[in-house]
Design a protein around this motif. Sequence first.
Motif, PDB file in Angstrom:
ATOM      1  N   THR A 128      69.257  89.584  13.144  1.00  0.00           N
ATOM      2  CA  THR A 128      68.149  88.919  13.111  1.00  0.00           C
ATOM      3  C   THR A 128      68.574  87.557  12.666  1.00  0.00           C
ATOM      4  O   THR A 128      68.412  86.306  12.961  1.00  0.00           O
ATOM      5  CB  THR A 128      66.704  89.277  12.286  1.00  0.00           C
ATOM      6  OG1 THR A 128      67.294  90.024  11.081  1.00  0.00           O
ATOM      7  CG2 THR A 128      66.282  90.345  13.020  1.00  0.00           C
ATOM      8  N   GLY A 129      69.524  87.613  11.446  1.00  0.00           N
ATOM      9  CA  GLY A 129      70.092  86.450  10.989  1.00  0.00           C
ATOM     10  C   GLY A 129      71.111  85.705  11.873  1.00  0.00           C
ATOM     11  O   GLY A 129      70.721  84.463  11.927  1.00  0.00           O
ATOM     12  N   LEU A 130      71.780  86.252  12.521  1.00  0.00           N
ATOM     13  CA  LEU A 130      72.782  85.321  13.585  1.00  0.00           C
ATOM     14  C   LEU A 130      72.028  84.982  14.669  1.00  0.00           C
ATOM     15  O   LEU A 130      72.363  84.009  15.127  1.00  0.00           O
ATOM     16  CB  LEU A 130      73.629  86.718  13.929  1.00  0.00           C
ATOM     17  CG  LEU A 130      74.942  86.931  12.951  1.00  0.00           C
ATOM     18  CD1 LEU A 130      75.776  88.097  13.515  1.00  0.00           C
ATOM     19  CD2 LEU A 130      75.503  85.713  12.673  1.00  0.00           C
ATOM     20  N   THR A 131      70.859  85.814  15.025  1.00  0.00           N
ATOM     21  CA  THR A 131      70.123  85.447  16.196  1.00  0.00           C
ATOM     22  C   THR A 131      69.380  84.121  15.924  1.00  0.00           C
ATOM     23  O   THR A 131      69.339  82.997  16.622  1.00  0.00           O
ATOM     24  CB  THR A 131      68.988  86.460  16.387  1.00  0.00           C
ATOM     25  OG1 THR A 131      69.504  87.765  17.102  1.00  0.00           O
ATOM     26  CG2 THR A 131      67.881  85.764  17.559  1.00  0.00           C
ATOM     27  N   ALA A 132      68.739  83.960  14.722  1.00  0.00           N
ATOM     28  CA  ALA A 132      68.250  82.548  13.983  1.00  0.00           C
ATOM     29  C   ALA A 132      69.158  81.658  14.078  1.00  0.00           C
ATOM     30  O   ALA A 132      68.980  80.486  14.250  1.00  0.00           O
ATOM     31  CB  ALA A 132      67.326  82.975  12.722  1.00  0.00           C
ATOM     32  N   MET A 160      64.117  85.228   8.679  1.00  0.00           N
ATOM     33  CA  MET A 160      65.310  84.402   8.755  1.00  0.00           C
ATOM     34  C   MET A 160      65.285  83.395   9.106  1.00  0.00           C
ATOM     35  O   MET A 160      65.935  82.341   8.839  1.00  0.00           O
ATOM     36  CB  MET A 160      66.314  85.446   9.491  1.00  0.00           C
ATOM     37  CG  MET A 160      66.814  86.845   8.740  1.00  0.00           C
ATOM     38  SD  MET A 160      67.475  86.718   7.219  1.00  0.00           S
ATOM     39  CE  MET A 160      68.608  85.273   7.272  1.00  0.00           C
ATOM     40  N   ALA A 161      64.448  83.098  10.269  1.00  0.00           N
ATOM     41  CA  ALA A 161      64.404  81.670  10.990  1.00  0.00           C
ATOM     42  C   ALA A 161      63.835  80.724  10.001  1.00  0.00           C
ATOM     43  O   ALA A 161      63.998  79.638  10.360  1.00  0.00           O
ATOM     44  CB  ALA A 161      63.728  82.011  12.386  1.00  0.00           C
ATOM     45  N   LYS A 166      63.745  75.377   7.940  1.00  0.00           N
ATOM     46  CA  LYS A 166      63.435  74.419   6.804  1.00  0.00           C
ATOM     47  C   LYS A 166      64.598  73.819   6.218  1.00  0.00           C
ATOM     48  O   LYS A 166      64.736  72.804   6.015  1.00  0.00           O
ATOM     49  CB  LYS A 166      62.636  75.125   5.682  1.00  0.00           C
ATOM     50  CG  LYS A 166      61.277  75.369   6.024  1.00  0.00           C
ATOM     51  CD  LYS A 166      60.342  74.468   6.476  1.00  0.00           C
ATOM     52  CE  LYS A 166      59.934  73.524   5.582  1.00  0.00           C
ATOM     53  NZ  LYS A 166      59.266  72.408   6.277  1.00  0.00           N
ATOM     54  N   GLN A 167      65.806  74.497   6.113  1.00  0.00           N
ATOM     55  CA  GLN A 167      67.060  73.802   5.544  1.00  0.00           C
ATOM     56  C   GLN A 167      67.584  72.933   6.506  1.00  0.00           C
ATOM     57  O   GLN A 167      68.286  72.083   6.052  1.00  0.00           O
ATOM     58  CB  GLN A 167      67.833  74.982   5.384  1.00  0.00           C
ATOM     59  CG  GLN A 167      69.322  74.640   4.348  1.00  0.00           C
ATOM     60  CD  GLN A 167      70.068  76.096   4.401  1.00  0.00           C
ATOM     61  OE1 GLN A 167      70.588  76.548   5.257  1.00  0.00           O
ATOM     62  NE2 GLN A 167      70.030  76.683   3.014  1.00  0.00           N
ATOM     63  N   MET A 168      67.288  73.005   7.669  1.00  0.00           N
ATOM     64  CA  MET A 168      67.696  72.115   8.792  1.00  0.00           C
ATOM     65  C   MET A 168      66.764  70.761   8.926  1.00  0.00           C
ATOM     66  O   MET A 168      66.805  70.218   9.726  1.00  0.00           O
ATOM     67  CB  MET A 168      67.921  72.800  10.296  1.00  0.00           C
ATOM     68  CG  MET A 168      69.101  73.890  10.061  1.00  0.00           C
ATOM     69  SD  MET A 168      69.184  74.934  11.353  1.00  0.00           S
ATOM     70  CE  MET A 168      70.347  76.040  10.789  1.00  0.00           C
TER      71      MET A 168
END
Length: 333
Positions: A128-132, A160-161, A166-168
């Motif tokens: 899920t982390g890599l997908t996001a 994860m997404a 938000k960071q982006m």
Amino acid sequence: MKAAQLLKYDKNFKLEVGDIPTPKPNDDEVLVKVKVASVNPLEMLIGTGSVKLIQDYDKPTTMGNELSGIVESVGKNVSGFKVGDAIYSRLPLNKIGAFAEHVAVDYRAIALKPKNLDFVESAAVPLTGLTAYQGLTEELQVQSGKSIMIPGGSGSFGQMAIPLAKQMGLDVFVSGNARFKESSIAIGVDKYFDYRKENYWEHLKSVDYVIDTIGKNEYDHELQIIKPGGKILSLRMGPNRRFAKDHDLSFLKTMLFSIAGKGIDKKAKQAGAEYHFIFVRSSGEQLKKITKIVEDNDIRPAVDPTEFKLDDINEALDLVANGHSKGKVVIKF
């Protein structure tokens, strides 16, 4: 060692648990003693042969895409890892095998597991982390100051997404169950829609990006809110011509995916939007970035409480296939 293998593609496939030789890692690989392996919908796609145009496996093949474990030996070209390291990984697509007591994996596909998570929770993060991460940075190429909607984003993918988005610098909208509202807002959601009480498509318009986690039944609603020139990324609806071109697939596969995605692409074009599909690849470097986000936000993925061992693999697959799990389904070794 014990392993669960796929003997043939079948719409009602079952895995066979038996003894096979322990793999011998090559110079670029580490040998991992598997502690926990996650069971994902991706297993259904592989077992039924639904993704054999993207990746076809020799049979028998040991199944399983995601794990946490301990490094037992390292190849001579391996750097950054040593015997005893606790790691996690989304295994390379062409060499899976997490449903086994040991797996040999390229060191560039692993990362040290997050310090705030145990082996069970860590095994629920990589896919899920890599997908996001890949979805936001590579497929959508998101830009700060824009907006994103994630229908059904209250589950493990959203965990994860949301902080990543938000960071982006994105405004993040999500729909989901009432019980996830507070936790989703706590990790950054700007507007949360309880799907039982309100329809997000009646409140939103001109959204820059949509990540679809639900599938074709939600597509028309997603297209209603997307702005002209916006992008929709689906985790569920399947590949199209763009996917084939982006992955340099053969002419034949490009034609087949063009036909398969024709209806989806037609609707997107009518809405003035781009449709994208993602098939997640392994990346240890990206996992390191995900580790930092997990640690900084103390993200703890939901894990289904049902206890499964390797001998129970088909029961675990059945739970995932029927969609009634209460989080990521895992196999403990």
